[in-house]
Design a protein around this motif. Structure first.
Motif, short mmCIF file in Angstrom:
data_model
loop_
_atom_site.label_atom_id
_atom_site.label_comp_id
_atom_site.label_asym_id
_atom_site.label_seq_id
_atom_site.Cartn_x
_atom_site.Cartn_y
_atom_site.Cartn_z
N ILE A 1 -9.20 -95.53 41.19
CA ILE A 1 -8.76 -96.90 40.93
C ILE A 1 -9.39 -97.45 39.65
N TRP A 2 -10.59 -96.99 39.33
CA TRP A 2 -11.28 -97.50 38.14
C TRP A 2 -10.56 -97.08 36.86
N ALA A 3 -9.79 -96.01 36.91
CA ALA A 3 -9.02 -95.59 35.73
C ALA A 3 -7.92 -96.58 35.38
N ILE B 1 0.62 -93.18 35.66
CA ILE B 1 -0.02 -92.16 34.83
C ILE B 1 -1.41 -91.81 35.36
N MET B 2 -2.16 -92.81 35.81
CA MET B 2 -3.56 -92.60 36.15
C MET B 2 -3.81 -92.16 37.59
N LEU B 3 -2.86 -92.39 38.50
CA LEU B 3 -3.07 -92.10 39.92
C LEU B 3 -2.09 -91.04 40.39
N SER B 4 -2.58 -90.12 41.23
CA SER B 4 -1.71 -89.04 41.70
C SER B 4 -1.86 -88.77 43.20
N SER B 5 -3.07 -88.78 43.74
CA SER B 5 -3.26 -88.44 45.15
C SER B 5 -2.75 -89.55 46.05
N GLU C 1 -9.74 -90.40 27.65
CA GLU C 1 -11.02 -91.08 27.86
C GLU C 1 -11.37 -91.15 29.33
N MET C 2 -10.40 -91.51 30.18
CA MET C 2 -10.67 -91.57 31.62
C MET C 2 -10.98 -90.18 32.18
N SER C 3 -10.32 -89.16 31.64
CA SER C 3 -10.61 -87.80 32.10
C SER C 3 -12.01 -87.37 31.71
N VAL D 1 1.36 -96.61 23.00
CA VAL D 1 0.74 -96.01 21.82
C VAL D 1 -0.66 -95.51 22.15
N ILE D 2 -1.39 -96.24 22.99
CA ILE D 2 -2.77 -95.87 23.30
C ILE D 2 -2.88 -95.15 24.64
N LEU D 3 -1.76 -94.74 25.20
CA LEU D 3 -1.79 -94.13 26.53
C LEU D 3 -2.53 -92.79 26.53
N ILE D 4 -2.24 -91.94 25.56
CA ILE D 4 -2.88 -90.61 25.51
C ILE D 4 -4.39 -90.74 25.26
#
Length: 324
Positions: free
Chosen positions: A188-190, A263-267, A178-180, A170-173
């Motif tokens: 990693i902090w995200a 969701i938060m990590l991609s590289s 916020e992290m963006s 529910v709070i993912l978006i």
């Protein structure tokens, strides 16, 4: 007549043989059930560890091979011979302001290592930092909610309890945005910061802080102790079992939070061990030996943390059950 003489004349109480039989039968049945449950819980770990040393033919065989007939290191060689990544990276301050795609700019520090080692370092750092920060913030918040009297205290605690029932999806978006906005996305902090404000940790530490005698806190104030000194010298030692239990819960929760990491990590250099193994699986089709090698490697830190905090964990669960 003296008390010792009276005690000598009294005969020791004898239990009825039927009660002894019932008790022994009950204890035997309990031990059998506990042993069965322990084997069932330990079997997946045993299967993963032994499977990581099996050949591909033995893993995919129709008849299960309960003990490897041939021990090989092929799966671990695949795990560590894949992609490589810098062992350490440092982010350039405000680097996202100058990058073309708006992502942070990093520069490498130290040698290049297999990507699996970098993934393991990322995962351990994420879990340990989440554990430390969560224990600190939850201990302070739980103590304040339990022993301080201020306006809105009950309402705040009610909101924290309600937040425990709120699904993370529910709070993912809002978390992602916020992290963006903080330029922490794909770092990693995200993954660390959303775990730090864990409502369950505040609730658990509040329950433990309720058992601190108010007289001790008042005596410390009379002696001139500051709030920080009172918290460090009196509160923390008394809630240490709760902190130990919370440390294990937080470490495991952070380590296994695959959805938030996805969701938060991609590289590639910022992936965790679970994301890295999933990526290798997608590239190399379904290689169960590789997956088991990664899972066995990922299970080692969790076992170490549990062994370190086991004493506080069992004590914390027992005290929490009594207080509940």
């Amino acid at each position: 007549m003296s008390a010792n003489a009276t005690a000598k004349k009294q005969k020791p109480l004898k239990r009825h043989p039927s009660k002894l039989k019932k008790m022994s039968a009950y204890m035997i049945l309990t031990l059998i059930l506990i042993s069965i449950v322990a084997v069932l819980f330990a079997f997946p770990l045993y299967w993963i560890i032994t499977g990581s040393f099996k050949t591909g033919a033995a893993i995919n065989a129709t008849t299960p091979e309960w003990w490897p007939s041939q021990w090989v290191l092929t799966n671990y060689q695949k795990l560590f011979s894949g992609k490589s990544a810098p062992l350490w990276q440092l982010a350039v301050p405000f680097g996202s302001k100058f990058s073309a795609n708006g992502e942070p700019i990093y520069f490498s520090v130290g040698p290049t290592a297999p990507a699996a080692i970098r993934w393991m370092i990322n995962t351990v750092f994420m879990a340990v930092m989440s554990m430390i920060l969560t224990c600190i913030t939850a201990a302070m918040a739980g103590y304040a909610l339990a022993k301080k009297r201020f306006v809105g205290r009950k309402l705040l605690f009610t909101l924290i309890v309600c937040a425990m029932a709120l699904p993370k999806q529910v709070i993912l978006i809002p978390l992602l945005r916020e992290m963006s906005s903080l330029n922490l996305y794909n770092t990693i902090w995200a993954v660390i910061f959303p775990i730090v404000g864990w409502p369950f940790g505040v609730f658990l530490m509040k329950q433990f802080s309720e058992g601190i005698p108010t007289e001790m806190l008042e005596a410390a104030r009379i002696d001139g102790a500051s709030e920080a000194k009172t918290f460090i010298d009196i509160v923390l030692p008394m809630v240490k079992p709760g902190i130990g239990a919370l440390a294990i819960f937080t470490f495991i929760n952070s380590w296994n939070d695959y959805f938030m990491q996805l969701i938060m990590l991609s590289s590639t250099s910022n992936l965790t061990i679970s994301l890295g193994i999933a990526k290798l699986q997608a590239e190399n089709s379904t290689d169960f030996g590789l997956i088991m090698a990664g899972a066995a490697l990922a299970a080692v830190p969790i076992i170490i943390i549990f062994l370190i905090f086991q004493k506080y964990f069992t004590k914390g669960i027992a005290m929490g059950a009594v207080k509940g």
